[in-house]
Design a protein around this motif. Structure first.
Motif, PDB file in Angstrom:
ATOM      1  N   ARG A  55      41.841  71.448  75.887  1.00 16.88           N
ATOM      2  CA  ARG A  55      40.721  72.247  74.831  1.00 16.88           C
ATOM      3  C   ARG A  55      41.160  71.712  73.401  1.00 16.88           C
ATOM      4  O   ARG A  55      42.356  71.850  73.089  1.00 16.88           O
ATOM      5  CB  ARG A  55      40.573  73.447  74.975  1.00 16.88           C
ATOM      6  CG  ARG A  55      39.582  73.745  76.379  1.00 16.88           C
ATOM      7  CD  ARG A  55      39.520  75.304  76.307  1.00 16.88           C
ATOM      8  NE  ARG A  55      39.478  75.992  74.910  1.00 16.88           N
ATOM      9  CZ  ARG A  55      38.983  77.350  74.966  1.00 16.88           C
ATOM     10  NH1 ARG A  55      39.055  78.105  76.094  1.00 16.88           N
ATOM     11  NH2 ARG A  55      39.067  77.945  73.693  1.00 16.88           N
ATOM     12  N   THR A  56      40.186  71.522  72.615  1.00 17.39           N
ATOM     13  CA  THR A  56      40.466  71.806  71.162  1.00 17.39           C
ATOM     14  C   THR A  56      39.505  72.897  70.618  1.00 17.39           C
ATOM     15  O   THR A  56      38.604  72.725  70.687  1.00 17.39           O
ATOM     16  CB  THR A  56      39.914  70.186  70.482  1.00 17.39           C
ATOM     17  OG1 THR A  56      40.661  69.316  71.047  1.00 17.39           O
ATOM     18  CG2 THR A  56      40.377  70.199  69.065  1.00 17.39           C
ATOM     19  N   THR A  57      40.394  73.610  69.719  1.00 22.23           N
ATOM     20  CA  THR A  57      39.714  74.737  69.049  1.00 22.23           C
ATOM     21  C   THR A  57      39.683  74.629  67.733  1.00 22.23           C
ATOM     22  O   THR A  57      40.841  73.970  67.078  1.00 22.23           O
ATOM     23  CB  THR A  57      40.367  75.912  69.488  1.00 22.23           C
ATOM     24  OG1 THR A  57      41.730  75.991  69.153  1.00 22.23           O
ATOM     25  CG2 THR A  57      40.148  76.414  70.987  1.00 22.23           C
ATOM     26  N   ILE A  58      38.764  74.965  66.913  1.00 24.73           N
ATOM     27  CA  ILE A  58      38.981  74.355  65.462  1.00 24.73           C
ATOM     28  C   ILE A  58      38.471  75.952  64.828  1.00 24.73           C
ATOM     29  O   ILE A  58      37.627  76.643  65.156  1.00 24.73           O
ATOM     30  CB  ILE A  58      37.706  73.580  64.959  1.00 24.73           C
ATOM     31  CG1 ILE A  58      37.862  72.118  65.740  1.00 24.73           C
ATOM     32  CG2 ILE A  58      37.613  73.386  63.614  1.00 24.73           C
ATOM     33  CD1 ILE A  58      36.842  71.167  65.388  1.00 24.73           C
ATOM     34  N   ALA A  59      39.479  76.239  63.996  1.00 17.92           N
ATOM     35  CA  ALA A  59      39.172  77.652  63.310  1.00 17.92           C
ATOM     36  C   ALA A  59      38.224  77.708  62.236  1.00 17.92           C
ATOM     37  O   ALA A  59      37.773  76.445  61.722  1.00 17.92           O
ATOM     38  CB  ALA A  59      40.683  77.964  62.656  1.00 17.92           C
ATOM     39  N   ASP A  60      37.539  78.864  62.018  1.00 21.63           N
ATOM     40  CA  ASP A  60      36.684  79.113  61.339  1.00 21.63           C
ATOM     41  C   ASP A  60      37.102  78.436  59.758  1.00 21.63           C
ATOM     42  O   ASP A  60      36.148  77.868  58.977  1.00 21.63           O
ATOM     43  CB  ASP A  60      36.435  80.546  60.950  1.00 21.63           C
ATOM     44  CG  ASP A  60      35.733  81.342  62.204  1.00 21.63           C
ATOM     45  OD1 ASP A  60      35.578  80.604  63.112  1.00 21.63           O
ATOM     46  OD2 ASP A  60      35.524  82.354  62.339  1.00 21.63           O
ATOM     47  N   GLY A  61      38.242  78.939  59.420  1.00 22.35           N
ATOM     48  CA  GLY A  61      38.737  78.278  58.058  1.00 22.35           C
ATOM     49  C   GLY A  61      38.796  76.977  57.776  1.00 22.35           C
ATOM     50  O   GLY A  61      38.450  76.392  56.625  1.00 22.35           O
ATOM     51  N   VAL A  62      38.919  76.083  58.958  1.00 23.20           N
ATOM     52  CA  VAL A  62      38.898  74.755  59.008  1.00 23.20           C
ATOM     53  C   VAL A  62      37.440  74.122  58.359  1.00 23.20           C
ATOM     54  O   VAL A  62      37.088  73.536  57.540  1.00 23.20           O
ATOM     55  CB  VAL A  62      39.306  73.906  60.022  1.00 23.20           C
ATOM     56  CG1 VAL A  62      39.034  72.501  60.052  1.00 23.20           C
ATOM     57  CG2 VAL A  62      40.914  74.279  60.430  1.00 23.20           C
ATOM     58  N   VAL A  63      36.335  74.613  59.147  1.00 25.07           N
ATOM     59  CA  VAL A  63      35.058  74.601  58.825  1.00 25.07           C
ATOM     60  C   VAL A  63      34.680  74.975  57.605  1.00 25.07           C
ATOM     61  O   VAL A  63      34.061  74.226  56.562  1.00 25.07           O
ATOM     62  CB  VAL A  63      33.951  75.005  59.998  1.00 25.07           C
ATOM     63  CG1 VAL A  63      32.479  74.929  59.586  1.00 25.07           C
ATOM     64  CG2 VAL A  63      34.334  74.437  61.302  1.00 25.07           C
ATOM     65  N   GLU A  64      35.257  75.959  57.217  1.00 26.42           N
ATOM     66  CA  GLU A  64      34.935  76.581  55.782  1.00 26.42           C
ATOM     67  C   GLU A  64      35.312  75.678  54.649  1.00 26.42           C
ATOM     68  O   GLU A  64      34.544  75.327  53.526  1.00 26.42           O
ATOM     69  CB  GLU A  64      35.478  77.944  55.640  1.00 26.42           C
ATOM     70  CG  GLU A  64      34.745  78.902  56.493  1.00 26.42           C
ATOM     71  CD  GLU A  64      35.437  80.309  56.684  1.00 26.42           C
ATOM     72  OE1 GLU A  64      36.490  80.671  55.985  1.00 26.42           O
ATOM     73  OE2 GLU A  64      34.925  81.221  56.954  1.00 26.42           O
ATOM     74  N   LYS A  65      36.557  75.136  54.787  1.00 25.24           N
ATOM     75  CA  LYS A  65      37.112  74.290  53.828  1.00 25.24           C
ATOM     76  C   LYS A  65      36.252  72.962  53.728  1.00 25.24           C
ATOM     77  O   LYS A  65      36.002  72.376  52.633  1.00 25.24           O
ATOM     78  CB  LYS A  65      38.589  73.852  54.170  1.00 25.24           C
ATOM     79  CG  LYS A  65      39.328  74.995  53.744  1.00 25.24           C
ATOM     80  CD  LYS A  65      41.070  74.406  53.842  1.00 25.24           C
ATOM     81  CE  LYS A  65      41.917  75.555  53.649  1.00 25.24           C
ATOM     82  NZ  LYS A  65      43.228  75.185  53.834  1.00 25.24           N
ATOM     83  N   ILE A  66      36.083  72.468  55.009  1.00 24.65           N
ATOM     84  CA  ILE A  66      35.213  70.971  55.005  1.00 24.65           C
ATOM     85  C   ILE A  66      33.789  71.586  54.135  1.00 24.65           C
ATOM     86  O   ILE A  66      33.268  70.509  53.574  1.00 24.65           O
ATOM     87  CB  ILE A  66      35.162  70.712  56.656  1.00 24.65           C
ATOM     88  CG1 ILE A  66      36.443  70.266  56.798  1.00 24.65           C
ATOM     89  CG2 ILE A  66      33.948  69.482  56.466  1.00 24.65           C
ATOM     90  CD1 ILE A  66      36.220  70.079  58.573  1.00 24.65           C
ATOM     91  N   ALA A  67      33.254  72.402  54.551  1.00 31.04           N
ATOM     92  CA  ALA A  67      31.962  72.710  54.017  1.00 31.04           C
ATOM     93  C   ALA A  67      31.731  73.104  52.503  1.00 31.04           C
ATOM     94  O   ALA A  67      31.014  72.444  51.870  1.00 31.04           O
ATOM     95  CB  ALA A  67      31.277  73.751  54.744  1.00 31.04           C
ATOM     96  N   GLY A  68      32.941  73.864  52.161  1.00 29.77           N
ATOM     97  CA  GLY A  68      33.234  73.996  50.608  1.00 29.77           C
ATOM     98  C   GLY A  68      33.396  72.781  49.937  1.00 29.77           C
ATOM     99  O   GLY A  68      32.990  72.619  48.627  1.00 29.77           O
ATOM    100  N   LEU A  69      34.065  71.909  50.414  1.00 32.54           N
ATOM    101  CA  LEU A  69      34.491  70.606  49.673  1.00 32.54           C
ATOM    102  C   LEU A  69      33.112  69.703  49.711  1.00 32.54           C
ATOM    103  O   LEU A  69      32.838  69.060  48.469  1.00 32.54           O
ATOM    104  CB  LEU A  69      35.619  69.780  50.108  1.00 32.54           C
ATOM    105  CG  LEU A  69      37.171  70.667  49.986  1.00 32.54           C
ATOM    106  CD1 LEU A  69      38.017  69.779  50.854  1.00 32.54           C
ATOM    107  CD2 LEU A  69      37.209  70.548  48.526  1.00 32.54           C
ATOM    108  N   ALA A  70      32.342  69.706  50.790  1.00 35.14           N
ATOM    109  CA  ALA A  70      31.224  68.945  50.909  1.00 35.14           C
ATOM    110  C   ALA A  70      30.073  69.448  49.856  1.00 35.14           C
ATOM    111  O   ALA A  70      29.463  68.628  49.235  1.00 35.14           O
ATOM    112  CB  ALA A  70      30.757  69.040  52.105  1.00 35.14           C
ATOM    113  N   ALA A  71      30.102  70.710  49.752  1.00 37.21           N
ATOM    114  CA  ALA A  71      29.028  71.340  49.018  1.00 37.21           C
ATOM    115  C   ALA A  71      29.325  70.912  47.503  1.00 37.21           C
ATOM    116  O   ALA A  71      28.461  70.880  46.572  1.00 37.21           O
ATOM    117  CB  ALA A  71      28.860  72.841  49.317  1.00 37.21           C
TER     118      ALA A  71
END
Length: 154
Positions: free
Chosen positions: A28-44
């Motif tokens: 399994r690969t799990t992705i932390a909330d903080g990882v998605v938050e960083k990606i989304a913040g930089l993309a925005a």
């Protein structure tokens, strides 16, 4: 050596296949909330018309935190971003400040598209929603809170 032992010694051994199925499905690969938050913040932040992320208070506190040794820049990337991550899906909430004069609906659409594209490409998660709250408009003559947080005396 007997004849049967000689035959097996001379034949190349075929590797024993271990496990079953595709290697990508083994674990399994799990992705932390903080990882998605960083990606989304930089993309925005990459979208033209987005002046800053987060509320005025969050931006002021973030600017002060960055000046403290060890405060790091990691908090800057996630300021104004909240993500909920499941096993295969994620939802993102953004709080943005837009520049005066931009069409807010167009900026929001571009932010949504950019965030969805970046998060899905990098994580493989399906983005089910991107909620955007516009908390302020940056006027051309307004000073940034980050600049005001600087001490006046040195």
């Amino acid at each position: 050596m007997s004849e049967s032992q000689q035959d097996t010694a001379e034949q190349p051994r075929t590797p024993t296949k271990r496990g079953g199925g595709d290697p990508a499905s083994r674990g399994r690969t799990t992705i932390a909330d903080g990882v998605v938050e960083k990606i989304a913040g930089l993309a925005a932040r990459d979208v033209v018309g987005v002046h800053a992320m987060g509320s005025g208070l969050a931006r002021t506190l973030g600017a002060v935190r960055e000046r403290v040794p060890g405060g790091g820049r990691g908090a800057t990337a996630t300021r104004g971003v909240k993500a909920e991550v499941g096993e295969v899906q994620t939802a993102v909430d953004l709080e943005i400040v837009v520049d005066y004069g931009v069409a807010i609906a167009d900026v929001a659409r571009s932010v949504r598209e950019n965030v969805i594209s970046a998060v899905e490409r990098m994580t493989g998660l399906e983005v089910v929603e991107v909620n955007i709250a516009v908390s302020d408009v940056k006027l051309p003559d307004d000073a940034d809170e980050e600049e005001e947080a600087e001490p006046r005396l040195q």
